[in-house]
Design an enzyme around this catalytic site. Structure first.
Site, PDB file in Angstrom:
ATOM      1  N   SER A  74       0.824  -1.206   0.000  1.00 20.56           N
ATOM      2  CA  SER A  74       0.000   0.000   0.000  1.00 20.56           C
ATOM      3  C   SER A  74       0.862   1.261   0.000  1.00 20.56           C
ATOM      4  O   SER A  74       1.999   1.271   0.478  1.00 20.56           O
ATOM      5  CB  SER A  74      -0.917   0.013   1.225  1.00 20.56           C
ATOM      6  N   GLN A  75       0.273   2.323  -0.520  1.00 22.51           N
ATOM      7  CA  GLN A  75       0.921   3.639  -0.562  1.00 22.51           C
ATOM      8  C   GLN A  75       1.086   4.156   0.877  1.00 22.51           C
ATOM      9  O   GLN A  75       0.149   4.069   1.679  1.00 22.51           O
ATOM     10  CB  GLN A  75      -0.009   4.558  -1.352  1.00 22.51           C
TER      11      GLN A  75
END
Ligand code: SAH
Length: 224
Positions: A74-75
């Site tokens: 995930s970012q």
């Protein structure tokens, strides 16, 4: 001999990381992440350990990156936002994470909760996540290779539930396993674009807040 040759390289990477990590923190602050505990976790969790070596130079960019099996890490902004959203104003005793992936979100969240239960449907990813968390000395996490749509009934209720994969509707089992006053965050919507929602349980009611647009890989059924 080999030590002498390796040492300058290793410290070189370390210095670059410190600078690029600070840049990432700055960016998250500009985007509205406020909780110092969360910012400290993003600063201190070595994200480069969770991605393939070929991608390690990009590990501190604020972007999702491939981790194999068609999945992504995930970012950092989204990890920070979700972590902040479930831990705000306290330390949830029991937390559940659906979609361990490479374990990066797990590593960020774990020290901010009492106990963390994390479910992943792809065994190869789960094995790697287990290993990475062991290396980091994180011990309050239990993992399960299962379909997260069913939650983790034997450990319910949870004070916090974090769903790290996109769903059209939050699975009923997860809503049921949220304790009174507990918070659940999940990306809800079609593939490619979802609204990050926070649901807070008040009896049979779920207070709903919108936290912004995100893009996650889908929550799938079954095991792999
Ligand atoms: N936050 C993770 C990445 C999440 S990507 C990280 O930092 O690496 C979403 C993850 O959810 C993927 O690993 C995917 O395999 C997993 N997933 C998708 N559907 C699932 C389900 N039903 N149960 C458990 N895990 C699931």
């Amino acid at each position: 001999m080999s030590n002498e040759r390796e040492e300058p390289t290793r410290s070189g990477i370390g210095m670059t990381s410190a600078r690029t990590r600070e840049r990432l923190i700055q960016r998250l602050v500009e985007q509205g992440i406020r909780d110092p505990r969360v910012l400290d976790r993003i600063r201190n969790v070595p994200r480069h350990l969770f991605v393939d070596e070929a991608l390690s130079s990009r590990a501190y960019e604020d972007t999702a990156l491939p981790i194999g099996h068609g999945q992504t890490i995930s970012q950092p902004y989204v990890v920070a936002r979700m972590t902040e959203a479930v831990t705000i104003g306290g330390v949830p005793d029991k937390a559940l994470e659906i979609g361990t992936g490479c374990g990066y979100q797990t590593a960020v969240l774990a020290p901010l909760v009492g106990r963390l239960y994390s479910i992943e449907r792809i065994e190869g990813l789960l094995d790697r996540a287990r290993e990475s968390l062991k290396v980091l000395g994180i011990r309050n996490v239990r993992f399960k290779h299962a379909d997260g749509n069913a939650g983790w009934q034997s450990q319910a209720p949870f004070d916090a539930i974090l769903v790290a994969a996109a769903t059209h509707a939050v699975p009923q089992k997860l809503l049921e396993q949220l304790g009174e006053g507990g918070r659940l965050v999940a990306p809800v919507g079609p593939e490619g674009r979802q609204e990050l929602l926070r649901l807070t349980r008040r009896g049979d009611q779920y207070l709903r807040e919108r936290l912004g647009l995100v893009s996650f890989v889908p929550l799938l059924g079954g095991l792999s």
